[in-house]
Design an enzyme around this catalytic site. Sequence first.
Site, PDB file in Angstrom:
ATOM      1  N   LYS A   1       0.837  -1.203   0.000  1.00 24.16           N
ATOM      2  CA  LYS A   1       0.000   0.000   0.000  1.00 24.16           C
ATOM      3  C   LYS A   1       0.874   1.256   0.000  1.00 24.16           C
ATOM      4  O   LYS A   1       0.599   2.222  -0.726  1.00 24.16           O
ATOM      5  CB  LYS A   1      -0.948  -0.018   1.219  1.00 24.16           C
TER       6      LYS A   1
ATOM      7  N   GLN B   1      -4.728  -1.363   9.325  1.00 26.04           N
ATOM      8  CA  GLN B   1      -4.724  -2.735   8.807  1.00 26.04           C
ATOM      9  C   GLN B   1      -5.350  -3.697   9.829  1.00 26.04           C
ATOM     10  O   GLN B   1      -5.047  -3.651  11.014  1.00 26.04           O
ATOM     11  CB  GLN B   1      -3.275  -3.151   8.495  1.00 26.04           C
TER      12      GLN B   1
ATOM     13  N   ASP C   1     -11.137   2.779   3.790  1.00 26.99           N
ATOM     14  CA  ASP C   1     -11.498   1.364   3.870  1.00 26.99           C
ATOM     15  C   ASP C   1     -13.015   1.180   3.763  1.00 26.99           C
ATOM     16  O   ASP C   1     -13.489   0.056   3.578  1.00 26.99           O
ATOM     17  CB  ASP C   1     -11.075   0.833   5.251  1.00 26.99           C
TER      18      ASP C   1
HETATM   19  N1  GUN Z   1      -7.006  -6.869   6.077  1.00 26.59           N
HETATM   20  C1  GUN Z   1      -7.329  -7.627   5.006  1.00 26.59           C
HETATM   21  N2  GUN Z   1      -8.012  -6.887   4.099  1.00 26.59           N
HETATM   22  C2  GUN Z   1      -8.132  -5.652   4.619  1.00 26.59           C
HETATM   23  C3  GUN Z   1      -8.732  -4.450   4.147  1.00 26.59           C
HETATM   24  O1  GUN Z   1      -9.321  -4.370   3.061  1.00 26.59           O
HETATM   25  N3  GUN Z   1      -8.627  -3.388   4.974  1.00 26.59           N
HETATM   26  C4  GUN Z   1      -8.008  -3.447   6.182  1.00 26.59           C
HETATM   27  N4  GUN Z   1      -7.978  -2.349   6.922  1.00 26.59           N
HETATM   28  N5  GUN Z   1      -7.444  -4.537   6.646  1.00 26.59           N
HETATM   29  C5  GUN Z   1      -7.497  -5.637   5.858  1.00 26.59           C
END
Ligand code: GUN
Length: 298
Positions: A55, A99, A122
């Site tokens: 990311k 995350q 998100d």
């Molecule tokens: N962990 C796995 N997929 C995601 C996601 O799309 N967003 C977040 N914040 N954590 C994740």
Amino acid sequence: MSQAQIIDGKATAERIRAEVAVEVAALKAEHGLTPGLAVVLVGEDPASQVYVRSKGEHSKAVGMHSVTHLLAADTRQDDLLALVETLNRDPAIHGILVQLPLPKGLDEKAVITAIDPAKDVDGLHPMNIGLLAQGQKALVPCTPLGCMIMLSDALGDLTGKRAVVVGRSVLVGKPIAQLLLAADCTVTIAHSRTRDLAAVCREADILVAAVGRPQMIKADWIKPGAAVIDVGINRVPFRDPVKAAAGKTKIVGDVAYKEASAVAGFITPVPGGVGLMTVACLLRNTLTAAKRIAGLEA
Ligand code: GUN
């Protein structure tokens, strides 16, 4: 037997990232605005570390301001909430992603709810989930958004199609059902307690698999010609006993890909499908958030 057309996540994600990069350059040139993304990782889960690094790298590559906060696994709830509050107030940050999953002892719901909904790239804040359910403009979770882009690319207008979503998670199943509904599909959400799941799946023109069970969905669960979107990312041992004995693993989806490809009309591979779209859509959401916060959305 004819083979399904592969919906290529790599090419689609590259296209989205290229489009975002062009828009970021225009925002900078015309408005002096650089979209900023903050990613927060608590603890040292190896899979999460890979995602968070990706990311950060991709947001820089499209010209965004990018910050990553790496916090110890024993971080206290109050300290995490204080960081979220600092990011909420930081004018250089337009998108905040914490995350998941968080280490035990931290309250995920409280942390997500503390994020400014305008910066919730998100799409997991109750405000954005509520707006999505109301069919209003919201920040939409990244993986479901990626699935919808792939479906629209493959099928065009989705109006009237029968869609079955297998899985009811907050991160994928529920929001993708809402997005399919907003696209005028007739939507069924199936799950582990659904009776005769195979028969329910066989009704689908669009089948979205988001259960986290390796290769659960078989060829005879699929209506011939259907579009199959596989959200699963499951790590399993190799079938080859020599590789398995060496502890080697591979990634498979929730769909038995090879046999399903002989029945479906369109299918996403794993790896190389939906997974690659998530980060691209995170960048798109960050751009959207920056424009909305600055009052620049067309
Ligand atoms: N962990 C796995 N997929 C995601 C996601 O799309 N967003 C977040 N914040 N954590 C994740």
